[in-house]
Design a protein around this motif. Sequence first.
Motif, PDB file in Angstrom:
ATOM      1  N   VAL A 148       0.854  -1.191   0.000  1.00  0.00           N
ATOM      2  CA  VAL A 148       0.000   0.000   0.000  1.00  0.00           C
ATOM      3  C   VAL A 148       0.893   1.246   0.000  1.00  0.00           C
ATOM      4  CG1 VAL A 148      -1.975  -1.122   1.128  1.00  0.00           C
ATOM      5  CG2 VAL A 148      -0.184  -0.059   2.531  1.00  0.00           C
ATOM      6  N   GLU A 149       0.272   2.413   0.055  1.00  0.00           N
ATOM      7  CA  GLU A 149       1.031   3.666   0.048  1.00  0.00           C
ATOM      8  C   GLU A 149       1.926   3.750   1.282  1.00  0.00           C
ATOM      9  OE1 GLU A 149       0.070   8.375   0.611  1.00  0.00           O
ATOM     10  OE2 GLU A 149      -1.397   7.161  -0.470  1.00  0.00           O
ATOM     11  N   GLU A 150       3.169   4.135   1.080  1.00  0.00           N
ATOM     12  CA  GLU A 150       4.136   4.231   2.174  1.00  0.00           C
ATOM     13  C   GLU A 150       3.714   5.304   3.174  1.00  0.00           C
ATOM     14  OE1 GLU A 150       8.943   4.636   2.912  1.00  0.00           O
ATOM     15  OE2 GLU A 150       8.149   4.854   0.892  1.00  0.00           O
ATOM     16  N   SER A 151       3.870   4.995   4.462  1.00  0.00           N
ATOM     17  CA  SER A 151       3.596   5.956   5.537  1.00  0.00           C
ATOM     18  C   SER A 151       4.271   5.458   6.806  1.00  0.00           C
ATOM     19  CB  SER A 151       2.080   6.092   5.773  1.00  0.00           C
ATOM     20  OG  SER A 151       1.564   4.923   6.378  1.00  0.00           O
ATOM     21  N   GLU A 152       4.278   6.306   7.807  1.00  0.00           N
ATOM     22  CA  GLU A 152       4.745   5.899   9.130  1.00  0.00           C
ATOM     23  C   GLU A 152       3.743   4.894   9.696  1.00  0.00           C
ATOM     24  OE1 GLU A 152       7.584   6.870  10.870  1.00  0.00           O
ATOM     25  OE2 GLU A 152       8.143   7.759   8.939  1.00  0.00           O
ATOM     26  N   VAL A 153       4.213   4.013  10.594  1.00  0.00           N
ATOM     27  CA  VAL A 153       3.333   3.022  11.212  1.00  0.00           C
ATOM     28  C   VAL A 153       3.568   3.054  12.716  1.00  0.00           C
ATOM     29  CG1 VAL A 153       2.682   0.598  11.322  1.00  0.00           C
ATOM     30  CG2 VAL A 153       3.474   1.563   9.160  1.00  0.00           C
ATOM     31  N   ALA A 154       2.487   3.184  13.468  1.00  0.00           N
ATOM     32  CA  ALA A 154       2.558   3.226  14.933  1.00  0.00           C
ATOM     33  C   ALA A 154       2.446   1.819  15.520  1.00  0.00           C
ATOM     34  CB  ALA A 154       1.421   4.104  15.469  1.00  0.00           C
ATOM     35  N   GLU A 155       2.802   1.732  16.782  1.00  0.00           N
ATOM     36  CA  GLU A 155       2.634   0.476  17.525  1.00  0.00           C
ATOM     37  C   GLU A 155       1.152   0.087  17.526  1.00  0.00           C
ATOM     38  OE1 GLU A 155       4.987  -1.342  19.365  1.00  0.00           O
ATOM     39  OE2 GLU A 155       6.590  -0.050  18.648  1.00  0.00           O
ATOM     40  N   PRO A 156       0.843  -1.200  17.675  1.00  0.00           N
ATOM     41  CA  PRO A 156      -0.556  -1.609  17.811  1.00  0.00           C
ATOM     42  C   PRO A 156      -1.178  -0.957  19.044  1.00  0.00           C
ATOM     43  CG  PRO A 156       0.868  -3.521  17.472  1.00  0.00           C
ATOM     44  CD  PRO A 156       1.754  -2.340  17.689  1.00  0.00           C
ATOM     45  N   THR A 157      -2.461  -0.634  18.966  1.00  0.00           N
ATOM     46  CA  THR A 157      -3.126   0.048  20.080  1.00  0.00           C
ATOM     47  C   THR A 157      -4.009  -0.872  20.919  1.00  0.00           C
ATOM     48  OG1 THR A 157      -4.940   0.721  18.641  1.00  0.00           O
ATOM     49  CG2 THR A 157      -3.120   2.280  18.911  1.00  0.00           C
ATOM     50  N   THR A 158      -4.363  -2.044  20.395  1.00  0.00           N
ATOM     51  CA  THR A 158      -5.180  -2.979  21.176  1.00  0.00           C
ATOM     52  C   THR A 158      -4.356  -3.509  22.337  1.00  0.00           C
ATOM     53  OG1 THR A 158      -6.293  -3.678  19.150  1.00  0.00           O
ATOM     54  CG2 THR A 158      -6.555  -5.091  21.080  1.00  0.00           C
ATOM     55  N   PRO A 159      -4.816  -3.313  23.579  1.00  0.00           N
ATOM     56  CA  PRO A 159      -4.037  -3.856  24.695  1.00  0.00           C
ATOM     57  C   PRO A 159      -4.192  -5.375  24.775  1.00  0.00           C
ATOM     58  CG  PRO A 159      -6.019  -2.770  25.497  1.00  0.00           C
ATOM     59  CD  PRO A 159      -5.988  -2.568  24.027  1.00  0.00           C
ATOM     60  N   PRO A 160      -3.110  -6.099  25.090  1.00  0.00           N
ATOM     61  CA  PRO A 160      -3.243  -7.542  25.258  1.00  0.00           C
ATOM     62  C   PRO A 160      -4.136  -7.835  26.462  1.00  0.00           C
ATOM     63  CG  PRO A 160      -1.052  -6.817  25.927  1.00  0.00           C
ATOM     64  CD  PRO A 160      -1.758  -5.623  25.367  1.00  0.00           C
ATOM     65  N   ASN A 161      -4.722  -9.010  26.489  1.00  0.00           N
ATOM     66  CA  ASN A 161      -5.595  -9.347  27.619  1.00  0.00           C
ATOM     67  C   ASN A 161      -4.831 -10.094  28.717  1.00  0.00           C
ATOM     68  OD1 ASN A 161      -5.250 -11.801  26.404  1.00  0.00           O
ATOM     69  ND2 ASN A 161      -7.428 -12.292  26.252  1.00  0.00           N
ATOM     70  N   GLY A 162      -3.561  -9.864  28.782  1.00  0.00           N
ATOM     71  CA  GLY A 162      -2.689 -10.413  29.812  1.00  0.00           C
ATOM     72  C   GLY A 162      -1.470  -9.515  29.896  1.00  0.00           C
ATOM     73  N   PRO A 163      -0.381 -10.015  30.453  1.00  0.00           N
ATOM     74  CA  PRO A 163       0.819  -9.194  30.553  1.00  0.00           C
ATOM     75  C   PRO A 163       1.332  -8.751  29.183  1.00  0.00           C
ATOM     76  CG  PRO A 163       1.037 -11.173  31.899  1.00  0.00           C
ATOM     77  CD  PRO A 163      -0.215 -11.329  31.086  1.00  0.00           C
ATOM     78  N   ALA A 164       1.864  -7.540  29.128  1.00  0.00           N
ATOM     79  CA  ALA A 164       2.517  -7.036  27.922  1.00  0.00           C
ATOM     80  C   ALA A 164       4.010  -7.257  28.121  1.00  0.00           C
ATOM     81  CB  ALA A 164       2.202  -5.568  27.716  1.00  0.00           C
ATOM     82  N   TYR A 165       4.530  -8.301  27.528  1.00  0.00           N
ATOM     83  CA  TYR A 165       5.934  -8.650  27.709  1.00  0.00           C
ATOM     84  C   TYR A 165       6.826  -7.778  26.837  1.00  0.00           C
ATOM     85  CZ  TYR A 165       4.054 -12.883  29.828  1.00  0.00           C
ATOM     86  OH  TYR A 165       3.372 -13.769  30.624  1.00  0.00           O
ATOM     87  N   PRO A 166       8.019  -7.453  27.314  1.00  0.00           N
ATOM     88  CA  PRO A 166       8.962  -6.745  26.437  1.00  0.00           C
ATOM     89  C   PRO A 166       9.373  -7.675  25.298  1.00  0.00           C
ATOM     90  CG  PRO A 166       9.878  -7.046  28.663  1.00  0.00           C
ATOM     91  CD  PRO A 166       8.552  -7.707  28.632  1.00  0.00           C
ATOM     92  N   LEU A 167       9.632  -7.090  24.133  1.00  0.00           N
ATOM     93  CA  LEU A 167      10.035  -7.914  22.996  1.00  0.00           C
ATOM     94  C   LEU A 167      11.284  -8.701  23.343  1.00  0.00           C
ATOM     95  CD1 LEU A 167       9.345  -5.551  19.996  1.00  0.00           C
ATOM     96  CD2 LEU A 167       7.961  -7.405  20.888  1.00  0.00           C
ATOM     97  N   GLY A 168      11.286  -9.940  22.909  1.00  0.00           N
ATOM     98  CA  GLY A 168      12.402 -10.820  23.199  1.00  0.00           C
ATOM     99  C   GLY A 168      12.289 -11.505  24.547  1.00  0.00           C
ATOM    100  N   LYS A 169      11.281 -11.152  25.342  1.00  0.00           N
ATOM    101  CA  LYS A 169      11.124 -11.728  26.680  1.00  0.00           C
ATOM    102  C   LYS A 169       9.797 -12.491  26.819  1.00  0.00           C
ATOM    103  CE  LYS A 169      14.802  -9.640  28.295  1.00  0.00           C
ATOM    104  NZ  LYS A 169      16.005 -10.322  28.603  1.00  0.00           N
TER     105      LYS A 169
END
Length: 187
Positions: A148-169
């Motif tokens: 699609v057309e190139e643009s900036e992309v933000a982090e997902p906004t839906t909160p997980p329904n459990g712990p939000a783990y740091p990437l790689g962890k």
Amino acid sequence: MKLPGRAARVALPGLLVGALLAGCGILSGGGATENMNMQDAADRADAMLDATIGAVVPEIQWTHHTWTSGSCTVTRRRKVMTIISEQRRGSFLGVIERFWQKSGYEITGVNKSKAMPAIFAKTSDGFQLTLSVGYKGQVVFKADTPCVEESEVAEPTTPPNGPAYPLGKIPTPNVRSDFWSAAAPLP
């Protein structure tokens, strides 16, 4: 005699450029993704993942996994933290496959491996969805956008329904479910 060969050499680069542009949707003319940028596509991918995970009853716990963006595509991933026992895995995959079919997605492939099965689907406008079972039975959902057309992309906004783990962890599945983690197959 030399004219057809020369004409082919002159026309070939134009044909290749046209094929590449059509593959990215630039020349597709009228598709649902025609006026979509990468953030719009990422939002749609997130909504498809939300709906897919929401179709699972009883509820499973999940967390965001790595996401990536290329020059014109985005990939979103979610890891399931609920233990899906080997005995219930087929039922789980069946729930997802039926939901995707009901949603109008084309099932493009099924890996029937007992240890690491997977389902692949595609929407009519080129989004691709994957459910794969990996190491220690960890289920991963993935949504790939079309170009699609190139643009900036933000982090997902839906909160997980459990712990939000740091990437790689992100640990292997560690949440028990009376239903999905049961050792007995469904009758």
